[in-house]
Design a protein around this motif. Structure first.
Motif, PDB file in Angstrom:
ATOM      1  N   ASN A 188       0.826  -1.216   0.000  1.00  0.00           N
ATOM      2  CA  ASN A 188       0.000   0.000   0.000  1.00  0.00           C
ATOM      3  C   ASN A 188       0.853   1.256   0.000  1.00  0.00           C
ATOM      4  OD1 ASN A 188      -2.405  -1.394  -0.080  1.00  0.00           O
ATOM      5  ND2 ASN A 188      -2.678  -1.382   2.134  1.00  0.00           N
ATOM      6  N   ILE A 189       1.921   1.258   0.768  1.00  0.00           N
ATOM      7  CA  ILE A 189       2.817   2.421   0.809  1.00  0.00           C
ATOM      8  C   ILE A 189       3.434   2.663  -0.562  1.00  0.00           C
ATOM      9  CG2 ILE A 189       5.029   3.254   1.722  1.00  0.00           C
ATOM     10  CD1 ILE A 189       4.194   1.902   4.404  1.00  0.00           C
ATOM     11  N   VAL A 190       3.898   1.610  -1.199  1.00  0.00           N
ATOM     12  CA  VAL A 190       4.488   1.743  -2.536  1.00  0.00           C
ATOM     13  C   VAL A 190       3.441   2.279  -3.519  1.00  0.00           C
ATOM     14  CG1 VAL A 190       5.473   0.481  -4.493  1.00  0.00           C
ATOM     15  CG2 VAL A 190       6.251  -0.009  -2.162  1.00  0.00           C
ATOM     16  N   ASN A 191       2.228   1.760  -3.453  1.00  0.00           N
ATOM     17  CA  ASN A 191       1.168   2.229  -4.355  1.00  0.00           C
ATOM     18  C   ASN A 191       0.842   3.699  -4.140  1.00  0.00           C
ATOM     19  OD1 ASN A 191       0.921  -0.231  -5.646  1.00  0.00           O
ATOM     20  ND2 ASN A 191      -0.676  -0.961  -4.273  1.00  0.00           N
ATOM     21  N   VAL A 192       0.774   4.134  -2.885  1.00  0.00           N
ATOM     22  CA  VAL A 192       0.486   5.540  -2.590  1.00  0.00           C
ATOM     23  C   VAL A 192       1.605   6.434  -3.123  1.00  0.00           C
ATOM     24  CG1 VAL A 192       0.302   7.219  -0.713  1.00  0.00           C
ATOM     25  CG2 VAL A 192      -1.031   5.113  -0.629  1.00  0.00           C
ATOM     26  N   GLN A 193       2.848   6.030  -2.921  1.00  0.00           N
ATOM     27  CA  GLN A 193       3.966   6.839  -3.420  1.00  0.00           C
ATOM     28  C   GLN A 193       3.959   6.901  -4.943  1.00  0.00           C
ATOM     29  OE1 GLN A 193       7.382   5.056  -1.432  1.00  0.00           O
ATOM     30  NE2 GLN A 193       7.436   6.779  -0.022  1.00  0.00           N
ATOM     31  N   SER A 194       3.622   5.793  -5.586  1.00  0.00           N
ATOM     32  CA  SER A 194       3.561   5.774  -7.049  1.00  0.00           C
ATOM     33  C   SER A 194       2.450   6.684  -7.562  1.00  0.00           C
ATOM     34  CB  SER A 194       3.343   4.346  -7.543  1.00  0.00           C
ATOM     35  OG  SER A 194       4.433   3.534  -7.193  1.00  0.00           O
ATOM     36  N   GLU A 195       1.310   6.652  -6.913  1.00  0.00           N
ATOM     37  CA  GLU A 195       0.197   7.527  -7.294  1.00  0.00           C
ATOM     38  C   GLU A 195       0.568   8.999  -7.094  1.00  0.00           C
ATOM     39  OE1 GLU A 195      -2.921   7.091  -8.700  1.00  0.00           O
ATOM     40  OE2 GLU A 195      -2.090   5.105  -9.138  1.00  0.00           O
ATOM     41  N   PHE A 196       1.254   9.298  -5.980  1.00  0.00           N
ATOM     42  CA  PHE A 196       1.698  10.667  -5.706  1.00  0.00           C
ATOM     43  C   PHE A 196       2.621  11.150  -6.820  1.00  0.00           C
ATOM     44  CE2 PHE A 196       5.124  13.338  -3.982  1.00  0.00           C
ATOM     45  CZ  PHE A 196       4.395  14.465  -3.662  1.00  0.00           C
ATOM     46  N   THR A 197       3.571  10.311  -7.207  1.00  0.00           N
ATOM     47  CA  THR A 197       4.511  10.674  -8.272  1.00  0.00           C
ATOM     48  C   THR A 197       3.766  10.910  -9.576  1.00  0.00           C
ATOM     49  OG1 THR A 197       6.252   9.368  -7.230  1.00  0.00           O
ATOM     50  CG2 THR A 197       6.570   9.946  -9.536  1.00  0.00           C
ATOM     51  N   LYS A 198       2.853  10.004  -9.918  1.00  0.00           N
ATOM     52  CA  LYS A 198       2.077  10.134 -11.148  1.00  0.00           C
ATOM     53  C   LYS A 198       1.257  11.427 -11.146  1.00  0.00           C
ATOM     54  CE  LYS A 198      -1.867   8.149 -11.877  1.00  0.00           C
ATOM     55  NZ  LYS A 198      -2.928   7.159 -11.981  1.00  0.00           N
ATOM     56  N   ASP A 199       0.586  11.719 -10.037  1.00  0.00           N
ATOM     57  CA  ASP A 199      -0.240  12.925  -9.946  1.00  0.00           C
ATOM     58  C   ASP A 199       0.608  14.192 -10.000  1.00  0.00           C
ATOM     59  OD1 ASP A 199      -2.466  11.305  -9.772  1.00  0.00           O
ATOM     60  OD2 ASP A 199      -2.658  11.496  -7.594  1.00  0.00           O
ATOM     61  N   THR A 200       1.778  14.152  -9.387  1.00  0.00           N
ATOM     62  CA  THR A 200       2.673  15.306  -9.409  1.00  0.00           C
ATOM     63  C   THR A 200       3.150  15.590 -10.825  1.00  0.00           C
ATOM     64  OG1 THR A 200       3.408  14.839  -7.149  1.00  0.00           O
ATOM     65  CG2 THR A 200       4.824  16.266  -8.472  1.00  0.00           C
ATOM     66  N   ILE A 201       3.503  14.552 -11.557  1.00  0.00           N
ATOM     67  CA  ILE A 201       3.941  14.722 -12.939  1.00  0.00           C
ATOM     68  C   ILE A 201       2.792  15.253 -13.789  1.00  0.00           C
ATOM     69  CG2 ILE A 201       4.679  13.469 -15.011  1.00  0.00           C
ATOM     70  CD1 ILE A 201       6.298  11.633 -13.101  1.00  0.00           C
ATOM     71  N   LYS A 202       1.591  14.721 -13.606  1.00  0.00           N
ATOM     72  CA  LYS A 202       0.432  15.172 -14.378  1.00  0.00           C
ATOM     73  C   LYS A 202       0.128  16.645 -14.143  1.00  0.00           C
ATOM     74  CE  LYS A 202      -2.423  11.180 -15.320  1.00  0.00           C
ATOM     75  NZ  LYS A 202      -3.705  10.527 -15.050  1.00  0.00           N
ATOM     76  N   ARG A 203       0.330  17.124 -12.892  1.00  0.00           N
ATOM     77  CA  ARG A 203       0.070  18.538 -12.571  1.00  0.00           C
ATOM     78  C   ARG A 203       1.127  19.443 -13.179  1.00  0.00           C
ATOM     79  NH1 ARG A 203       0.049  17.032  -7.309  1.00  0.00           N
ATOM     80  NH2 ARG A 203       1.697  18.508  -6.884  1.00  0.00           N
ATOM     81  N   GLY A 204       2.253  18.877 -13.605  1.00  0.00           N
ATOM     82  CA  GLY A 204       3.328  19.685 -14.162  1.00  0.00           C
ATOM     83  C   GLY A 204       4.221  20.280 -13.094  1.00  0.00           C
ATOM     84  N   ALA A 205       4.095  19.806 -11.871  1.00  0.00           N
ATOM     85  CA  ALA A 205       4.873  20.345 -10.758  1.00  0.00           C
ATOM     86  C   ALA A 205       6.103  19.486 -10.475  1.00  0.00           C
ATOM     87  CB  ALA A 205       4.002  20.420  -9.503  1.00  0.00           C
ATOM     88  N   PHE A 206       6.525  18.725 -11.466  1.00  0.00           N
ATOM     89  CA  PHE A 206       7.592  17.758 -11.253  1.00  0.00           C
ATOM     90  C   PHE A 206       8.948  18.397 -11.491  1.00  0.00           C
ATOM     91  CE2 PHE A 206      10.283  14.189 -12.726  1.00  0.00           C
ATOM     92  CZ  PHE A 206      10.206  13.404 -11.594  1.00  0.00           C
ATOM     93  N   GLU A 207       9.595  18.792 -10.442  1.00  0.00           N
ATOM     94  CA  GLU A 207      10.982  19.222 -10.533  1.00  0.00           C
ATOM     95  C   GLU A 207      11.838  18.180  -9.840  1.00  0.00           C
ATOM     96  OE1 GLU A 207      13.527  22.984  -9.076  1.00  0.00           O
ATOM     97  OE2 GLU A 207      11.680  23.379 -10.179  1.00  0.00           O
ATOM     98  N   SER A 208      11.434  17.816  -8.643  1.00  0.00           N
ATOM     99  CA  SER A 208      12.068  16.697  -7.955  1.00  0.00           C
ATOM    100  C   SER A 208      11.117  16.201  -6.872  1.00  0.00           C
ATOM    101  CB  SER A 208      13.404  17.101  -7.339  1.00  0.00           C
ATOM    102  OG  SER A 208      13.220  17.997  -6.275  1.00  0.00           O
ATOM    103  N   ILE A 209      11.206  14.916  -6.602  1.00  0.00           N
ATOM    104  CA  ILE A 209      10.381  14.297  -5.573  1.00  0.00           C
ATOM    105  C   ILE A 209      11.306  13.488  -4.690  1.00  0.00           C
ATOM    106  CG2 ILE A 209       8.548  12.641  -5.086  1.00  0.00           C
ATOM    107  CD1 ILE A 209       7.358  13.356  -7.802  1.00  0.00           C
ATOM    108  N   ARG A 210      11.230  13.707  -3.389  1.00  0.00           N
ATOM    109  CA  ARG A 210      12.078  12.966  -2.459  1.00  0.00           C
ATOM    110  C   ARG A 210      11.296  11.818  -1.848  1.00  0.00           C
ATOM    111  NH1 ARG A 210      16.458  12.984   0.514  1.00  0.00           N
ATOM    112  NH2 ARG A 210      17.258  15.048   0.100  1.00  0.00           N
ATOM    113  N   TYR A 211      11.873  10.632  -1.973  1.00  0.00           N
ATOM    114  CA  TYR A 211      11.358   9.444  -1.301  1.00  0.00           C
ATOM    115  C   TYR A 211      12.273   9.152  -0.126  1.00  0.00           C
ATOM    116  CZ  TYR A 211       8.098   8.103  -4.982  1.00  0.00           C
ATOM    117  OH  TYR A 211       7.058   8.050  -5.857  1.00  0.00           O
ATOM    118  N   VAL A 212      11.732   9.189   1.064  1.00  0.00           N
ATOM    119  CA  VAL A 212      12.517   8.915   2.257  1.00  0.00           C
ATOM    120  C   VAL A 212      13.138   7.528   2.115  1.00  0.00           C
ATOM    121  CG1 VAL A 212      12.437   8.681   4.759  1.00  0.00           C
ATOM    122  CG2 VAL A 212      11.026  10.387   3.630  1.00  0.00           C
TER     123      VAL A 212
END
Length: 77
Positions: free
Chosen positions: A28-52
């Motif tokens: 579930n954690i992996v799926n949530v992080q993947s969805e977050f990344t996908k949504d961030t890229i779709k919004r065009g706000a993708f400069e960098s994303i940090r995964y702890v």
């Protein structure tokens, strides 16, 4: 060629055992992080994303610009 589903399952299982948490929680954690990344890229706000614990995912500016142009967005102006 390796079956990525098998590799992922093995990583999920090892992570679950190492952290002493339920396997489904890890998935579930992996799926949530993947969805977050996908949504961030779709919004065009993708400069960098940090995964702890995993690091930072970055995209080259030109690639982000081309994606945004293809989607009809212009965030550079």
């Amino acid at each position: 060629m390796l079956d990525s589903r098998f590799c992922n399952e093995e990583i999920y299982r090892e992570t679950s055992e190492d952290l002493k948490v339920d396997l489904e929680l890890v998935k579930n954690i992996v799926n949530v992080q993947s969805e977050f990344t996908k949504d961030t890229i779709k919004r065009g706000a993708f400069e960098s994303i940090r995964y702890v614990y995993l690091g930072i995912i970055k995209a080259k500016h030109n690639k982000v610009q081309r994606i945004n142009e293809a989607m009809g967005k212009d965030y550079d102006k």
